[in-house]
Structure formats: C-alpha cells, structure tokens
Design a protein around this motif. Structure first.
Motif, mmCIF file in Angstrom:
data_model
loop_
_atom_site.group_PDB
_atom_site.id
_atom_site.type_symbol
_atom_site.label_atom_id
_atom_site.label_comp_id
_atom_site.label_asym_id
_atom_site.label_seq_id
_atom_site.Cartn_x
_atom_site.Cartn_y
_atom_site.Cartn_z
ATOM 1 N N ASN A 79 0.869 -1.216 0.048
ATOM 2 C CA ASN A 79 0.219 -0.071 -0.341
ATOM 3 C C ASN A 79 1.284 1.080 -0.111
ATOM 4 O OD1 ASN A 79 -2.117 1.294 0.034
ATOM 5 N ND2 ASN A 79 -3.382 0.676 1.715
ATOM 6 N N PHE A 105 -4.397 6.309 3.581
ATOM 7 C CA PHE A 105 -4.130 5.139 2.627
ATOM 8 C C PHE A 105 -4.873 5.678 0.995
ATOM 9 C CE2 PHE A 105 -7.380 4.452 4.473
ATOM 10 C CZ PHE A 105 -8.455 3.782 3.962
ATOM 11 N N PHE A 110 -4.978 2.256 -1.117
ATOM 12 C CA PHE A 110 -5.759 0.899 -1.247
ATOM 13 C C PHE A 110 -6.531 0.845 -0.121
ATOM 14 C CE2 PHE A 110 -3.249 1.085 -4.841
ATOM 15 C CZ PHE A 110 -4.035 0.537 -5.849
#
Length: 909
Positions: free
Chosen positions: A367, A392, A394
């Motif tokens: 990620n 984030f 993902f």
C-alpha cells in the motif's frame, strides 16, 4: 483540516472503482471519434458535443494545459545519465511485464490517478506525490509494485546492519537530478543491481525489497532532508567506530589495537576522589578559555564554523530537497523500536533522533500512505492504521481497524471534530468490509532479485576504473576493497590527516584478510623529521597478526630507536611474551645498527624465568657499529628475573641474577625473594679476580636470618662454577634468540615482496574453471591418437605409409591376442575368488560339525556367516557366467571392428 480532508478523500474513492471501467470506455470512444476522420477543429469555430458547444478559447486553454503537461515530462539535463543507462537496455531482453501493463495494472493506474486528482483538489498546497513514475522501458508503473520482496541465498544479508551496509557499498550513490523535483523515471531494482548505481529512491527500493524479503516490516519513505544527507556528504562527520563487515575497521584497527579485547575481571576498588579548591578550578577554567580563544584566532581554518544551523542558513534549498530513505517498524524480527535506515550510507538511527526534515509519504509492496501529520519527523507516529495521521490509497491493508477504534469505552482525544472524523473512518471501514468492489494491488512486475556470487564477493561498485568504495570524513578517508581483489590482500585503508583539506597524512591504517602470513592489520605513523630508514617516511609501523604463524608472532612494532616483538606465548616453546630491542641511534641502510639493549619477558617458563635482558657497551655515533653477534659475545650486563617457587625457602629462592661482565673486575650479583614478614632480601655478590695462577673469586653476602649457618667454601665454589656456566648459557640463549628474531624479519620481508593469499573453495573452483577455459585445446589428430585402440600395435611409420598385408595381419593378431589375454585374466580372477570363498565356507562348515552337538552361543554367528558366504558365492557364479557371454560378444565385436578399419583394409582384398 487534514482529518476532514482525509475523510472526504476516503468517501471520494469509494465510488471510484465502480466508475473506472465506464470512464475508460468513454475515453476510448472519444479517441475513436477523433481518429475517425472529420479533422481537427479550426481555431475560432465551435465544436459540437453532447453537452453543447465548446468555444475556441476553451480549446486554446486546454491546448496550453496539455503543452505545459508535456513540457513537465521533458527530462532535465541532469537526468541524461540515468536515461542513457535505460537506453542501453533492449526491452526485448526483459520480461513482458517490464514493457507492458496488464489489465489489472491499467485499472490500478486509473485508480491511482483518480486518487491524485482528488488529493490535489483537497490539498492544493501539498507537494506532488510520487505515485506512477516510468520504468526503464518508459512504461508507467505504480510505485508500490516496483518493490520486489526477495530473500537472497547469502546469510550475510539476513541482518539489518549487514544488509544496509551491503546496499550502501554495492550500489554507487548519485544525487537526484533536480533536488526539488521528483524524478520522472524509477527503474526496477533488478536494473539498479545490474548497473550498481542509483539515486536515493533506487537504493531505498532495493534495500526495502531485501529487508521485506528477510522478514522486516520495511517501508520506503519519501520526504525532505538537509543538503548533507541528500548528497551523502560525510566530510564534516568524525570517523565513526567502524565494524568488521566491510564498512569499517576489521578487528578493531584502532590506534591501540592489539588483537584481543581487554576485559576487567573481579572486584575493582573505587578510586578516591581528587580534592581540589574551587578557586584553583575556576582559575584553570579561565586559562583554558583564554587558550581556546587564542587557538581559534591563530588557526581559523581548523575550526568547524559550519554547524547545522549555519549550513541550513547558507543552503537556499533548505527544507525543499527531496530525499528517500527506509523505515523499519518495530514488531517483526524482534525489532524493539522504529528506526530509519539511510540507504546511501547504511546508517541506522531511531526515528526520534533522525536528521530528516519532513515526510510526504511512505509505501511498501502492499500500500501507499500519505502523511497527514503537521509535526516534525522526530515527533511523528508511524501507526499506519491511524486514519487521522495517514491517508491510504488502497483499502485492503487497512481493513483491520485498530483495537482502540473498536473499543466502545475508548474515547478519542481532541474535540468534536476529531470524534466525527473517527466515526467517519470507522463507518468507512465497515463500508469497505461489506463492499465486494475492493481493488486489489497486483503483484510486483519486477523479476526476483538476483546477485551473482562473484559480484557479491566483489561487493563494491567500480570507482574510477577500480573496484573499491571511498568515504571521506573530517580529517580522514576510508577506502574499502573486496577480498582477494588486491594481490597483497588489503580490504580496508584508513588515512588520518592533520588538516581539513586531507592533504597531510599523519596515520594510515591498513586491514588485510586471507593473508597466508596471518597479517591482519598494519598502522603507519608519520612524524616530521623522524623516519626508520632512508626512503621510508614512516616514524612508526605497527603490524598485528592472527594466530597460526609458525613463529607465533602476534605484533611487530618498528620504531626509529627500537623494535618490539609480541608473541602468542602459549604457542612458543619457551613461553616468550615480548622481545624489545633498543638502538643507540637511527639506523642507516648502508651501516649496521648499533644495538643498545634487548629485553625479553616470559610467561610459563619451565625454569620460572619471567624477565631476561642484555645490555651492550655504548657505541660512538661517529664510528661503525659492530655486528650484533659480536656484541652479544661481549655484553656489558645481563639480567635474569625469576618467579617465586613456593617449594624452596625464600632465602634460597633466586629472584634476580645479574652478570656485570663489562665491569673490571667482573661481578655476579644475586638477589633472593622476600621471606614472610620480611622487608629485606638476602643477597650474594661474587667478584672474579684474575691472577697468575688462574681466576679466583671472593663472595660478599647479606643474610637476613642472623641465625642461619654461613656457606662453606666448597658450597661457594660450586655455586660460583655453576654461575660461570649459566653466564655462558645466557650468552648462547641470547645468540639463539637474536637468530630467531632475524629469521622473523627475513620472513616478513619475503612475505611483503611475495604476498600469498588463502583463497576460499569457491574462488579456487572459479580459478580452475578459468584455467580450463584458457587452456589450449589439443589437435584433433593428437586427440584421436590418444584414444586409438590400435596405437600400441601399429608400426611407427604407419602415419606416413600404408601397411603391407603382413604388417596388417600382425597388427590384427596382436590386437586380438591382447584382448583374449585380458578377458582370460579377468575370468581367472573371478574364478580364483570363487574358489577362495567356497574353500573358506567348506572349512568353516567342517569346523562347526566337529564341535559338540549341544547348542552353543556361536550358532547365530555361524548361520550369519554361512548366509553371507553363500550370497557371495552366488554373485561370483553369476559374474563368471555373465563374463563368459560378454567375452564372446566383445571378441566378436573386435573382429568386426578390425575388418571395418580402413587401415587394415588390405586384408579384405
């Protein structure tokens, strides 16, 4: 603002995945219409579309924006070196994922592009993120898929420090092309390892791939740092305490190094504090301050006027320089705390003591997280599941929410806004769990990392056409070499200078490996006006050796006024620990040096000897000194010291014995050990008096015990004769010791002229392969002659002329005869062994039947022997029968081969 924006960005991305496919199809349809063929719009006209008409001004604005975006993609002049390396690669030689994107990767790129647009819209003041740079084939790749976790076969790379040091030394560092702009190209770690050169991003990705492969929780960090860190400039740093792994001094090559670490054992009495008056201490402090001010005024060049604040003020790009390093979080591999690893130098530091100025994002192979904290790096929290601090890209790695958020009793810190944001994050997490449209990150497109063993052993990249690594520090320089790369086996050289310009060397430390003579380290000191020999500028040379030498030498020190030998006393025959030679003046290469004194110390000597010295007569510096062996024959004084023998009375246990051979008359002085509760020791002095009738002696004695019996004259005479013999033996011992010392010096001189290295098994195999490859091949004719079955039967002239019928028949008969004899001999050997086994079995059976009929304990052994003998006999019979069949077949094949041989074709005419 950061928390609210984070929540908006999360909800904005939730509906992105369902619309990505539709958006891609719509863009493809527009492209087909533009390529369909109605031509480009004319400036000033309106273009009809589904949403109405578009004016020419809007078209011009879009064209200018597209042109500006295209100009941003033009590489700067500083990136030419990296692009030239990329152009040297043929995409056809690389796997397909390097030059193409799969459907899943295209979907990820669209998803990440949507994330970038929304992030820019929500945070226009933030710097651009490094999300999808181009690889060496010019193809855009998501930066997370560039990391390829790999565990190599080398155990040395399993440790954090060793792995960081290897990447720092194996890959040459180059600064970013533009220090304030993210690079357009990020090649794969496989290409970086092949080129052995890269910038901070390239090296950090390689290091993170290796660390993740061996189990560390590692991340690549993109942020900002000062100029010194970005340029990997360590010239203002002191020489660190380097280790034995290639990045530092091996075996503690310090100025005091001797080989073994000194450990304090037992109870140590505390020293009494030094009592001093406050007035005297204040006066001394003022004097020191005055001396420091005077020193600064006299030597302004030696001061470091560039501290961190001054350097930051002088750098116009301070705080804007982009840099990349590695974060290793605590938890895995028994990591106790979060640390930063500088990929350019291999240094490791805790996160709260780092020199970095800011962080934009961190990512690994799973990620990508954007930093939303508004605080210095030293105060940052690296809990990546905290939605308040990290944004984030993902959803997959953040599905498991922290326990604190799931706890009903947990109350978030801060006001209502933070609580609302936390609720949004929790609702978003639940939404993600219920949704089936979570986009998964595709696996890495990079091939598994590989480093050839030869390159791994070579370790360092090429530097000025030489395989080595050079590091400059404040008033010092470190040069690292691969093992067995230099003929003298040097692996490290540290040069200490007296000035900041590093031009005047005062000390050179050399570390060696795999030397056959066990040389481990050499230190050379340079002092103006002092030298050992003409042509050698060193004023002091120290050499250290590992155990295993035939002479047990551990340390050799060469000085202008002397020489010191230190031995591993457990490996010597007499337990010698050290030999010190002192000279009366500096040596000249054309003259013999004048020996002044030799001191030898022992430990564990069979005669309890612990000290031995010999002093010679002073030599006039203006005259040539005699040879050492002549000086030993006529010494001035010889001294021996002995340890206490508890089995002998103190008044009779000798402690010190001195031969005053240079005095007139000569004397022998004896000193004995102190007795219990005694403050004085017994002594005896023998004086030799030469007369016409021979040598006489007189003895003067000091007795501690007044009631002791005086020595008889016969006892004095026997002791005097014994001492005269020990005096001659002492001269002989010094002569032998000097001979051994000269042999050591000659061996050292020969080892330096012709150094030999002990090569590992892998290096020996590689050398053997290289030797076989360079070995000239034999001619076809000679090779055929080597394996010719008729070579030993043909006449010598058969190469030039054809054989006659008689010669051909003789060759055929000789060949068949030799084959027949060989087959018969083989059959005879098999038959002989068969007969021996049968005879042994028969003999054992007869012996067994002659025994008593009662069952004995040898029945089991007899049955076992019979079983094995019968098995052997059966095998030999089968071998005999098989040999008969094979012999007939071989004889028949040889006849056919002889008939078809062109050299014996005359027999077929």
């Amino acid at each position: 603002a950061g928390s609210a924006g984070a929540g908006q960005l999360v909800w904005g991305l939730l509906g992105t995945q369902e619309a990505l496919q539709e958006g891609g199809e719509a863009m493809a349809a527009v492209g087909e219409e533009m390529a369909g063929g109605e031509g480009a719009p004319v400036p000033g006209e309106a273009v009809a579309g589904e949403g109405g008409e578009v004016s020419a001004e809007q078209l011009n604005a879009e064209a200018e924006a597209a042109l500006a975006e295209a100009e941003e993609e033009i590489p700067s002049q500083a990136e030419v070196a990296k692009i030239s390396r990329m152009q040297s690669i043929d995409p056809q030689d690389l796997p397909s994922p390097y030059s193409n994107n799969s459907d899943e990767e295209k979907l990820v790129l669209e998803y990440v592009e949507n994330f970038r647009r929304q992030f820019v819209q929500l945070y226009p003041e933030r710097k651009e993120l490094l999300l999808c740079p181009r690889n060496e084939c010019g193809v855009e790749k998501f930066i997370c898929t560039t990391i390829r976790p790999t565990q190599l076969e080398y155990n040395e790379l399993y440790d954090l420090e060793a792995c960081a040091s290897f990447v720092a030394e194996h890959i040459q560092y180059e600064a970013l092309a533009d220090p304030v702009v993210l690079p357009m190209y990020v090649p794969s770690p496989t290409s970086v390892l092949q080129w052995q050169i890269g910038d901070c991003i390239d090296k950090s990705i390689v290091l993170a791939s290796l660390l993740i492969g061996v189990g560390f929780d590692a991340y690549v960090v993109i942020g900002y740092s000062d100029q010194t860190t970005c340029l990997a400039d360590e010239t203002k740093s002191e020489l660190p305490n380097l280790h034995a792994n290639g990045s530092g001094i091996r075996n503690g090559a310090g100025r005091s190094g001797g080989g073994e670490d000194e450990k304090k054992e037992g109870y140590e009495v505390k020293q009494r504090p030094v009592l001093d008056s406050n007035f005297v201490m204040t006066q001394d402090k003022l004097v020191r301050l005055d001396e420091e001010m005077v020193r600064k005024e006299l030597t302004p060049a030696d001061t470091d006027g560039n501290n961190d604040e001054d350097a930051a003020a002088e750098d116009p790009l301070n705080g804007l320089r982009i840099h990349c390093w590695v974060l290793v979080r605590a938890g895995k591999r028994e990591m106790a705390e979060d640390v930063f690893v500088e990929a350019s130098t291999g240094k490791i530091c805790p996160t709260d003591q780092s020199p970095y100025l800011g962080i934009e994002a961190v990512f690994n192979h799973k990620n990508y997280w954007v930093d939303m904290q508004q605080c210095p790096v030293k105060k940052m929290r690296f809990s990546l599941d905290d939605f308040q601090s990290w944004e984030f890209v993902f959803m997959e790695s953040t599905v498991a929410a922290p326990k604190a958020q799931n706890d009903e009793d947990a109350k978030p810190e801060g006001g209502d806004g933070q609580q609302a944001d936390s609720t949004v994050a929790m609702q978003g997490t639940e939404e993600i769990r219920e949704s089936d449209h979570v986009l998964d990150l595709p696996p890495s497109w990079v091939e598994r990392l590989f480093i050839d063993r030869a390159l791994f052993l070579q370790r360092y990249a090429k530097e000025n056409d030489e395989i080595k690594k050079t590091k400059d520090y404040r008033k010092s320089r470190v040069e690292l070499f691969a093992e067995n790369s230099l003929k003298h086996g040097m692996v490290q050289r540290i040069t200490v200078f007296s000035d900041l310009a590093r031009s005047n060397a005062v000390e050179v430390q050399e570390v060696f490996a795999n030397r056959k003579d066990k040389l481990r380290k050499r230190i050379r000191y340079y002092k103006p006006g002092t030298q050992i020999q003409i042509g050698q500028p060193e004023s002091l040379i120290q050499e250290y050796f590992d155990p295993g030498r035939p002479d047990a030498l551990m340390e050799l020190v060469d000085m202008p006024d002397g020489r010191e030998f230190t031995f591993y006393h457990m490996a010597t025959l007499d337990g010698m620990v050290k030999r010190i030679e002192k000279f009366t003046r500096n040596r000249a290469p054309t003259k013999n040096f004048a020996m002044h004194k030799v001191i030898e110390t022992f430990e564990g000597h069979e005669q309890r000897l612990n000290y031995r010295s010999i002093t010679f007569e002073p030599i006039d510096p203006n005259t040539d000194a005699p040879q050492v062996k002549l000086q030993i024959e006529h010494p001035r004084k010889m001294t021996h010291k002995f340890d206490r023998n508890p089995e002998v009375e103190a008044d009779r246990d000798l402690r010190k014995r001195t031969f005053f051979t240079g005095l007139r008359p000569p004397k022998i002085h004896l000193v004995f050990h102190y007795g219990p509760d005694r403050i004085t020791a017994a002594t005896r002095t023998y004086t030799t008096e030469k007369t016409i009738n021979g040598d006489n002696f007189t003895m003067a004695e000091y007795v501690v015990d007044p009631f002791a019996k005086p020595m008889k004259f016969t006892e004095q005479r026997d002791e005097y004769i014994k001492l005269i013999g020990e005096e001659k033996a002492a001269i002989s011992d010094f002569r032998d010791a000097d001979r051994e010392a000269q042999k050591i010096l000659e061996t050292r001189e020969n080892d330096e002229k012709h150094p030999q290295l002990v090569k590992s098994l892998y290096v020996q195999l590689q050398d053997k392969k290289q030797f076989e490859a360079n070995k000239p091949k034999e001619e076809d004719a000679d090779a055929a002659l080597k394996y010719d079955y008729l070579a030993s039967y043909l006449p010598k002239r058969s190469k030039k002329t054809a054989l006659t019928k008689q010669e051909a028949q003789a060759v055929k008969d000789a060949c068949l005869k030799a084959l027949k004899e060989r087959l018969i001999d083989r059959a005879h050997i098999i038959e002989t062994r068969l007969e021996e086994e049968q005879a042994a079995l028969t003999k054992r059976q007869l012996g067994y039947h002659r025994q008593d009929k009662e069952k004995s304990s040898d029945d089991d052994e007899y049955e076992k022997y019979v079983h094995e003998a019968q098995f052997k006999i059966q095998i030999l019979k089968q071998r005999r029968d098989r040999h008969e069949e094979i012999a007939k077949q071989k004889f028949k094949e040889m006849i056919e081969r002889l008939q078809s041989d062109p050299r014996l074709s005359i027999l077929n005419q």
